[in-house]
Design a protein around this motif. Structure first.
Motif, mmCIF file in Angstrom:
data_model
loop_
_atom_site.group_PDB
_atom_site.id
_atom_site.type_symbol
_atom_site.label_atom_id
_atom_site.label_comp_id
_atom_site.label_asym_id
_atom_site.label_seq_id
_atom_site.Cartn_x
_atom_site.Cartn_y
_atom_site.Cartn_z
ATOM 1 N N ALA A 44 0.855 -1.186 0.000
ATOM 2 C CA ALA A 44 0.000 0.000 0.000
ATOM 3 C C ALA A 44 0.888 1.231 0.000
ATOM 4 O O ALA A 44 2.048 1.173 0.413
ATOM 5 N N LYS A 45 0.340 2.333 -0.495
ATOM 6 C CA LYS A 45 1.024 3.620 -0.383
ATOM 7 C C LYS A 45 0.025 4.597 0.217
ATOM 8 O O LYS A 45 -1.028 4.854 -0.339
ATOM 9 N N TRP A 46 0.367 5.107 1.393
ATOM 10 C CA TRP A 46 -0.511 6.005 2.133
ATOM 11 C C TRP A 46 0.129 7.385 2.204
ATOM 12 O O TRP A 46 1.185 7.546 2.817
ATOM 13 N N ARG A 47 -0.493 8.356 1.540
ATOM 14 C CA ARG A 47 -0.024 9.749 1.636
ATOM 15 C C ARG A 47 -0.541 10.300 2.959
ATOM 16 O O ARG A 47 -1.707 10.642 3.096
ATOM 17 N N LEU A 48 0.339 10.392 3.929
ATOM 18 C CA LEU A 48 -0.079 10.786 5.267
ATOM 19 C C LEU A 48 0.013 12.274 5.523
ATOM 20 O O LEU A 48 -0.562 12.766 6.489
ATOM 21 N N LEU A 49 0.704 12.997 4.638
ATOM 22 C CA LEU A 49 0.845 14.432 4.833
ATOM 23 C C LEU A 49 0.905 15.124 3.483
ATOM 24 O O LEU A 49 1.676 14.731 2.611
ATOM 25 N N GLU A 50 0.067 16.149 3.297
ATOM 26 C CA GLU A 50 0.102 16.976 2.094
ATOM 27 C C GLU A 50 -0.058 18.422 2.532
ATOM 28 O O GLU A 50 -1.087 18.798 3.075
ATOM 29 N N VAL A 51 0.996 19.209 2.324
ATOM 30 C CA VAL A 51 0.993 20.613 2.687
ATOM 31 C C VAL A 51 1.461 21.411 1.472
ATOM 32 O O VAL A 51 2.632 21.349 1.112
ATOM 33 N N GLU A 52 0.543 22.096 0.841
ATOM 34 C CA GLU A 52 0.810 22.891 -0.362
ATOM 35 C C GLU A 52 1.591 22.090 -1.393
ATOM 36 O O GLU A 52 1.037 21.188 -2.004
ATOM 37 N N THR A 53 2.868 22.347 -1.565
ATOM 38 C CA THR A 53 3.648 21.678 -2.624
ATOM 39 C C THR A 53 4.505 20.521 -2.096
ATOM 40 O O THR A 53 5.290 19.948 -2.837
ATOM 41 N N ALA A 54 4.348 20.160 -0.823
ATOM 42 C CA ALA A 54 5.130 19.075 -0.230
ATOM 43 C C ALA A 54 4.205 17.965 0.250
ATOM 44 O O ALA A 54 3.068 18.207 0.640
ATOM 45 N N SER A 55 4.709 16.742 0.194
ATOM 46 C CA SER A 55 3.930 15.609 0.697
ATOM 47 C C SER A 55 4.871 14.528 1.213
ATOM 48 O O SER A 55 6.042 14.469 0.847
ATOM 49 N N THR A 83 8.963 1.922 3.097
ATOM 50 C CA THR A 83 9.581 3.066 2.434
ATOM 51 C C THR A 83 8.898 4.350 2.885
ATOM 52 O O THR A 83 7.665 4.427 2.924
ATOM 53 N N LEU A 84 9.697 5.356 3.231
ATOM 54 C CA LEU A 84 9.219 6.706 3.513
ATOM 55 C C LEU A 84 9.526 7.532 2.271
ATOM 56 O O LEU A 84 10.668 7.560 1.804
ATOM 57 N N ILE A 85 8.507 8.180 1.719
ATOM 58 C CA ILE A 85 8.643 8.930 0.471
ATOM 59 C C ILE A 85 8.363 10.402 0.741
ATOM 60 O O ILE A 85 7.332 10.739 1.314
ATOM 61 N N PRO A 92 8.976 24.309 -12.829
ATOM 62 C CA PRO A 92 8.667 23.076 -13.550
ATOM 63 C C PRO A 92 9.364 21.849 -12.972
ATOM 64 O O PRO A 92 9.424 20.810 -13.613
ATOM 65 N N TRP A 93 9.873 21.918 -11.755
ATOM 66 C CA TRP A 93 10.655 20.836 -11.173
ATOM 67 C C TRP A 93 9.866 20.090 -10.101
ATOM 68 O O TRP A 93 9.032 20.667 -9.416
ATOM 69 N N SER A 94 10.220 18.836 -9.937
ATOM 70 C CA SER A 94 9.716 18.011 -8.834
ATOM 71 C C SER A 94 10.902 17.292 -8.219
ATOM 72 O O SER A 94 11.777 16.798 -8.937
ATOM 73 N N LEU A 95 10.942 17.227 -6.907
ATOM 74 C CA LEU A 95 12.011 16.550 -6.189
ATOM 75 C C LEU A 95 11.377 15.458 -5.338
ATOM 76 O O LEU A 95 10.438 15.722 -4.583
ATOM 77 N N HIS A 96 11.885 14.234 -5.492
ATOM 78 C CA HIS A 96 11.361 13.087 -4.745
ATOM 79 C C HIS A 96 12.525 12.381 -4.061
ATOM 80 O O HIS A 96 13.589 12.203 -4.659
ATOM 81 N N GLY A 97 12.329 11.958 -2.841
ATOM 82 C CA GLY A 97 13.345 11.209 -2.115
ATOM 83 C C GLY A 97 12.717 10.048 -1.372
ATOM 84 O O GLY A 97 11.573 10.138 -0.914
#
Length: 121
Positions: A44-55, A83-85, A92-97
């Motif tokens: 499963a993938k659970w988006r637990l936090l979404e704040v404006e342009t960060a999640s 995994t913590l994402i 026009p950029w996106s940064l994912h870690g």
């Protein structure tokens, strides 16, 4: 030096159970010799936090011993990963870690002796 080629792919089914929760089944397949299905994962993938342009999201995963460890196509025992994402978007950029902890269990003693069971990546 000898180079070895391997051809692989995966069949993945993802379903959005809730707006912030997806579940999935992933079946990796090796197409070159030895060919066959590898260890299937459920997760499963659970988006637990979404704040404006960060999640931030958590992705727990259970790897089932469906591959043949004698052919190098699986671990031979149930394994797991978490995994913590983190994502940040600034057009026009996106940064994912990602930060992942994986625990592998092995069915063959030779695999258990030569491989590390716990990984933090």
């Amino acid at each position: 030096m000898t180079l070895t080629q391997a051809f692989s792919g995966a069949l993945t089914y993802t379903f959005g159970l809730l707006p912030n929760l997806d579940i999935f089944v992933n079946a990796p397949v090796t197409l070159s010799s030895p060919a066959g299905i590898n260890d299937v994962s459920l997760g499963a993938k659970w988006r637990l936090l979404e704040v404006e342009t960060a999640s931030m999201a958590l992705k727990p995963e259970l790897l089932l011993p469906t591959g043949n460890p004698n052919k190098g196509l699986g671990n031979g025992r149930t394994s797991m990963a978490l995994t913590l994402i983190g994502s940040y978007e600034a057009a026009p950029w996106s940064l994912h870690g990602n930060l992942q902890f994986t625990h592998n269990s092995y069915g063959l003693q030779t695999d258990d002796d030569t491989n590390v069971s716990d990984h933090l990546m």
